[in-house]
Design a protein around this motif. Structure first.
Motif, PDB file in Angstrom:
ATOM      1  N   THR A 286      -0.661  15.123  -1.404  1.00  0.00           N
ATOM      2  CA  THR A 286      -1.650  14.400  -0.594  1.00  0.00           C
ATOM      3  C   THR A 286      -1.359  12.911  -0.582  1.00  0.00           C
ATOM      4  N   MET A 287      -1.108  12.342  -1.752  1.00  0.00           N
ATOM      5  CA  MET A 287      -0.842  10.903  -1.835  1.00  0.00           C
ATOM      6  C   MET A 287       0.487  10.548  -1.182  1.00  0.00           C
ATOM      7  N   ARG A 288       1.456  11.441  -1.304  1.00  0.00           N
ATOM      8  CA  ARG A 288       2.745  11.205  -0.633  1.00  0.00           C
ATOM      9  C   ARG A 288       2.562  11.216   0.879  1.00  0.00           C
ATOM     10  N   LEU A 289       1.722  12.119   1.359  1.00  0.00           N
ATOM     11  CA  LEU A 289       1.477  12.168   2.800  1.00  0.00           C
ATOM     12  C   LEU A 289       0.707  10.933   3.269  1.00  0.00           C
ATOM     13  N   ILE A 290      -0.182  10.405   2.421  1.00  0.00           N
ATOM     14  CA  ILE A 290      -0.856   9.140   2.745  1.00  0.00           C
ATOM     15  C   ILE A 290       0.181   8.018   2.795  1.00  0.00           C
ATOM     16  N   ALA A 291       1.076   7.982   1.803  1.00  0.00           N
ATOM     17  CA  ALA A 291       2.157   6.986   1.811  1.00  0.00           C
ATOM     18  C   ALA A 291       2.990   7.138   3.077  1.00  0.00           C
ATOM     19  N   ASP A 292       3.286   8.376   3.443  1.00  0.00           N
ATOM     20  CA  ASP A 292       4.067   8.640   4.650  1.00  0.00           C
ATOM     21  C   ASP A 292       3.323   8.143   5.890  1.00  0.00           C
ATOM     22  N   ALA A 293       2.020   8.390   5.949  1.00  0.00           N
ATOM     23  CA  ALA A 293       1.225   7.946   7.097  1.00  0.00           C
ATOM     24  C   ALA A 293       1.244   6.417   7.197  1.00  0.00           C
ATOM     25  N   ILE A 294       1.161   5.748   6.059  1.00  0.00           N
ATOM     26  CA  ILE A 294       1.234   4.282   6.051  1.00  0.00           C
ATOM     27  C   ILE A 294       2.605   3.833   6.553  1.00  0.00           C
ATOM     28  N   PHE A 295       3.657   4.494   6.064  1.00  0.00           N
ATOM     29  CA  PHE A 295       5.011   4.142   6.491  1.00  0.00           C
ATOM     30  C   PHE A 295       5.193   4.387   7.992  1.00  0.00           C
ATOM     31  N   ILE A 296       4.681   5.501   8.480  1.00  0.00           N
ATOM     32  CA  ILE A 296       4.782   5.807   9.916  1.00  0.00           C
ATOM     33  C   ILE A 296       4.051   4.748  10.726  1.00  0.00           C
ATOM     34  N   ALA A 297       2.826   4.403  10.303  1.00  0.00           N
ATOM     35  CA  ALA A 297       2.060   3.380  11.023  1.00  0.00           C
ATOM     36  C   ALA A 297       2.815   2.052  11.021  1.00  0.00           C
ATOM     37  N   ALA A 298       3.369   1.684   9.873  1.00  0.00           N
ATOM     38  CA  ALA A 298       4.135   0.437   9.782  1.00  0.00           C
ATOM     39  C   ALA A 298       5.369   0.502  10.689  1.00  0.00           C
ATOM     40  N   SER A 299       6.023   1.642  10.707  1.00  0.00           N
ATOM     41  CA  SER A 299       7.203   1.809  11.561  1.00  0.00           C
ATOM     42  C   SER A 299       6.841   1.708  13.037  1.00  0.00           C
ATOM     43  N   LEU A 300       5.698   2.249  13.392  1.00  0.00           N
ATOM     44  CA  LEU A 300       5.271   2.185  14.797  1.00  0.00           C
ATOM     45  C   LEU A 300       4.965   0.753  15.229  1.00  0.00           C
ATOM     46  N   THR A 301       4.536  -0.101  14.282  1.00  0.00           N
ATOM     47  CA  THR A 301       4.314  -1.502  14.650  1.00  0.00           C
ATOM     48  C   THR A 301       5.628  -2.160  15.047  1.00  0.00           C
ATOM     49  N   ASP A 302       6.731  -1.676  14.489  1.00  0.00           N
ATOM     50  CA  ASP A 302       8.042  -2.218  14.852  1.00  0.00           C
ATOM     51  C   ASP A 302       8.337  -1.934  16.317  1.00  0.00           C
TER      52      ASP A 302
ATOM     53  N   PHE B 131       0.835  -1.207   0.000  1.00  0.00           N
ATOM     54  CA  PHE B 131       0.000   0.000   0.000  1.00  0.00           C
ATOM     55  C   PHE B 131       0.866   1.253   0.000  1.00  0.00           C
ATOM     56  N   PHE B 132       1.913   1.233   0.807  1.00  0.00           N
ATOM     57  CA  PHE B 132       2.876   2.339   0.811  1.00  0.00           C
ATOM     58  C   PHE B 132       3.465   2.543  -0.585  1.00  0.00           C
ATOM     59  N   VAL B 133       3.919   1.443  -1.193  1.00  0.00           N
ATOM     60  CA  VAL B 133       4.565   1.509  -2.508  1.00  0.00           C
ATOM     61  C   VAL B 133       3.604   2.069  -3.557  1.00  0.00           C
ATOM     62  N   VAL B 134       2.377   1.608  -3.566  1.00  0.00           N
ATOM     63  CA  VAL B 134       1.394   2.080  -4.557  1.00  0.00           C
ATOM     64  C   VAL B 134       1.137   3.572  -4.397  1.00  0.00           C
ATOM     65  N   PHE B 135       0.896   4.021  -3.167  1.00  0.00           N
ATOM     66  CA  PHE B 135       0.618   5.448  -2.971  1.00  0.00           C
ATOM     67  C   PHE B 135       1.810   6.315  -3.350  1.00  0.00           C
ATOM     68  N   LEU B 136       3.016   5.845  -3.078  1.00  0.00           N
ATOM     69  CA  LEU B 136       4.194   6.649  -3.389  1.00  0.00           C
ATOM     70  C   LEU B 136       4.533   6.621  -4.874  1.00  0.00           C
ATOM     71  N   LEU B 137       4.584   5.437  -5.466  1.00  0.00           N
ATOM     72  CA  LEU B 137       5.030   5.333  -6.858  1.00  0.00           C
ATOM     73  C   LEU B 137       3.957   5.709  -7.873  1.00  0.00           C
ATOM     74  N   CYS B 138       2.709   5.478  -7.563  1.00  0.00           N
ATOM     75  CA  CYS B 138       1.646   5.785  -8.531  1.00  0.00           C
ATOM     76  C   CYS B 138       1.261   7.258  -8.530  1.00  0.00           C
ATOM     77  N   PHE B 139       1.550   7.945  -7.443  1.00  0.00           N
ATOM     78  CA  PHE B 139       1.176   9.356  -7.328  1.00  0.00           C
ATOM     79  C   PHE B 139       2.330  10.204  -6.786  1.00  0.00           C
ATOM     80  N   PRO B 140       3.512  10.133  -7.414  1.00  0.00           N
ATOM     81  CA  PRO B 140       4.690  10.794  -6.832  1.00  0.00           C
ATOM     82  C   PRO B 140       4.608  12.321  -6.813  1.00  0.00           C
ATOM     83  N   ASP B 141       3.776  12.897  -7.657  1.00  0.00           N
ATOM     84  CA  ASP B 141       3.686  14.363  -7.711  1.00  0.00           C
ATOM     85  C   ASP B 141       2.549  14.924  -6.870  1.00  0.00           C
ATOM     86  N   SER B 142       1.773  14.067  -6.257  1.00  0.00           N
ATOM     87  CA  SER B 142       0.658  14.501  -5.413  1.00  0.00           C
ATOM     88  C   SER B 142       1.110  14.530  -3.954  1.00  0.00           C
TER      89      SER B 142
END
Length: 180
Positions: A30-46, A17-28
């Motif tokens: 909003t989408m980058r921030l969604i990708a970032d939020a997914i990455f942050i959530a995934a990092s917090l699970t660690d 999900f992170f990869v799709v939001f980042l690579l499919c919408f690299p100029d948006s």
């Protein structure tokens, strides 16, 4: 499967999900921030899976193996995406991925001998700084202090990557001697 191991598996599940939001919408942004939020959530699970495992005595060999693997998948996926977008130098990503292959090789050899090599503190610092670097770089706040913070974090992450590799090799050199 206990809760910490479920969190580890959730982290792996979040990567596409992170990869799709980042690579499919690299100029948006909003989408980058969604990708970032997914990455942050995934990092917090660690962080959460480790704390829960230690506090409830739920440390398992599965967790010792899968937790670092999930971290590698998450962080290297993000770095490969940033490299594909031209936002992270390829040489940097190659060094990080090479380190991960070397450590994984050590773990496989050790596992054949019934030894589980848990993550070291240097490796944990490397992972934490790499995650923070990715968070800052994915947000892509160019020409601001955040851009420069991302660059500084990249160099700190590189330093910790090399130091943690040396630490693993020195601490686990006997694993290789057994294979000679």
């Amino acid at each position: 499967m206990n809760l910490p191991n479920k969190l580890t598996m959730l982290r792996i599940f979040m990567i596409p999900f992170f990869v799709v939001f980042l690579l499919c919408f690299p100029d948006s942004l909003t989408m980058r921030l969604i990708a970032d939020a997914i990455f942050i959530a995934a990092s917090l699970t660690d962080m959460a899976d480790g704390k829960i495992a230690r506090s409830r005595n739920l440390i398992t060999n599965f967790g010792k193996f899968m937790d670092p693997l999930a971290d590698k998948l998450l962080v290297t996926s993000a770095m490969i995406c940033l490299t594909a977008l031209g936002e992270l130098p390829a040489w940097f990503t190659i060094i990080v991925v090479a380190r991960e292959f070397i450590i994984s090789g050590f773990r496989l050899i050790a596992a054949e001998n019934g030894i589980v090599i848990a993550a070291s503190y240097w490796g944990k610092f490397k992972t934490a700084f790499s995650m923070i670097m990715v968070i800052v770089m994915v947000a892509k706040f160019e020409n601001t202090i955040w851009y420069w913070l991302g660059q500084i974090l990249m160099w700190i992450s590189l330093f910790l990557t090399v130091v943690s590799l040396i630490d693993y090799i020195v601490k686990n050199k006997d694993v290789l001697k057994e294979q000679s």
